[in-house]
Design a protein around this motif. Structure first.
Motif, PDB file in Angstrom:
ATOM      1  N   PHE A 150       0.837  -1.201   0.000  1.00 37.22           N
ATOM      2  CA  PHE A 150       0.000   0.000   0.000  1.00 37.22           C
ATOM      3  C   PHE A 150       0.874   1.253   0.000  1.00 37.22           C
ATOM      4  CE2 PHE A 150      -2.016   3.355   2.567  1.00 37.22           C
ATOM      5  CZ  PHE A 150      -3.140   3.608   1.798  1.00 37.22           C
ATOM      6  N   PHE A 151       1.883   1.273   0.861  1.00 36.81           N
ATOM      7  CA  PHE A 151       2.785   2.427   0.912  1.00 36.81           C
ATOM      8  C   PHE A 151       3.531   2.612  -0.399  1.00 36.81           C
ATOM      9  CE2 PHE A 151       3.174   1.772   5.738  1.00 36.81           C
ATOM     10  CZ  PHE A 151       2.212   2.728   6.005  1.00 36.81           C
ATOM     11  N   GLN A 152       3.970   1.521  -0.996  1.00 40.50           N
ATOM     12  CA  GLN A 152       4.697   1.620  -2.268  1.00 40.50           C
ATOM     13  C   GLN A 152       3.817   2.209  -3.373  1.00 40.50           C
ATOM     14  OE1 GLN A 152       5.914  -2.553  -2.401  1.00 40.50           O
ATOM     15  NE2 GLN A 152       8.036  -1.834  -2.489  1.00 40.50           N
ATOM     16  N   VAL A 153       2.558   1.878  -3.377  1.00 35.49           N
ATOM     17  CA  VAL A 153       1.635   2.391  -4.394  1.00 35.49           C
ATOM     18  C   VAL A 153       1.225   3.830  -4.093  1.00 35.49           C
ATOM     19  CG1 VAL A 153      -0.700   2.124  -5.360  1.00 35.49           C
ATOM     20  CG2 VAL A 153       0.765   0.105  -5.026  1.00 35.49           C
ATOM     21  N   THR A 154       0.948   4.117  -2.828  1.00 30.97           N
ATOM     22  CA  THR A 154       0.382   5.430  -2.499  1.00 30.97           C
ATOM     23  C   THR A 154       1.413   6.535  -2.324  1.00 30.97           C
ATOM     24  OG1 THR A 154       0.286   4.896  -0.129  1.00 30.97           O
ATOM     25  CG2 THR A 154      -1.699   4.459  -1.462  1.00 30.97           C
TER      26      THR A 154
END
Length: 174
Positions: A150-154
């Protein structure tokens, strides 16, 4: 409803001030923790999956991050409610394409779905402290991986969207 709108319209600038403050809290409350503590801890744990100290540090920081995200997650509903109030009080014509409607669509299509996932991962089914207390180590690691993804995408989205939203709000280029 028109009487209510007319009664609260004199407070437009107060609502706008609360909106801007909520936007600032939403956008920046977790930025330092993410950039300088959590991301390096995740990377260290990924570099050496057998390093129990790195894993424990990642887990400790992630669980604290989930708790700290509560500030952001209180600010976000305030941001949404004040945005809707400002649209209503200002009689914004949503059929016109302008900076305000651009911000609205970015919020609806990108930010709200992103925040729904974030709420789930931080406070509801994906809350790491709750999962740890349940004793389900496999689920704990699975949700750590989900949150990392999630962090990598957001992160790239937020890095672009936050300055864009500020630019649209201040410059109103169209």
């Amino acid at each position: 409803m028109e009487e209510l709108r007319l009664a609260i319209t004199p407070y437009y600038l107060y609502v706008k001030a609360v909106h801007v403050l909520a936007a600032m809290v939403w956008a920046f409350s977790t930025a330092v923790a993410w950039a300088f503590y959590l991301r390096p801890a995740f990377k260290a744990a990924l570099r050496d999956p057998d390093d129990t100290v790195a894993i424990e540090r990642r887990n400790f920081l992630m669980e604290r991050f989930d708790r700290g995200a509560a500030v952001e997650h209180v600010a976000f509903p305030v941001l949404v409610v004040t945005a809707l109030l400002l649209l209503w009080m200002g009689r914004v014509d949503l059929t016109q394409w302008n900076a305000i409607t651009a911000k609205l669509w970015i919020g609806v299509l990108v930010i709200i779905p992103m925040e729904c996932v974030d709420y789930y991962l931080s406070h509801f089914g994906g809350n790491k402290a709750s999962i740890r207390r349940s004793g389900d180590a496999e689920r704990y690691e699975r949700f750590m991986a989900y949150h990392w993804r999630f962090f990598q995408v957001t992160e790239p989205l937020v890095v672009v969207i936050v300055p864009l939203m500020v630019f649209l709000a201040v410059a109103r280029p169209f």
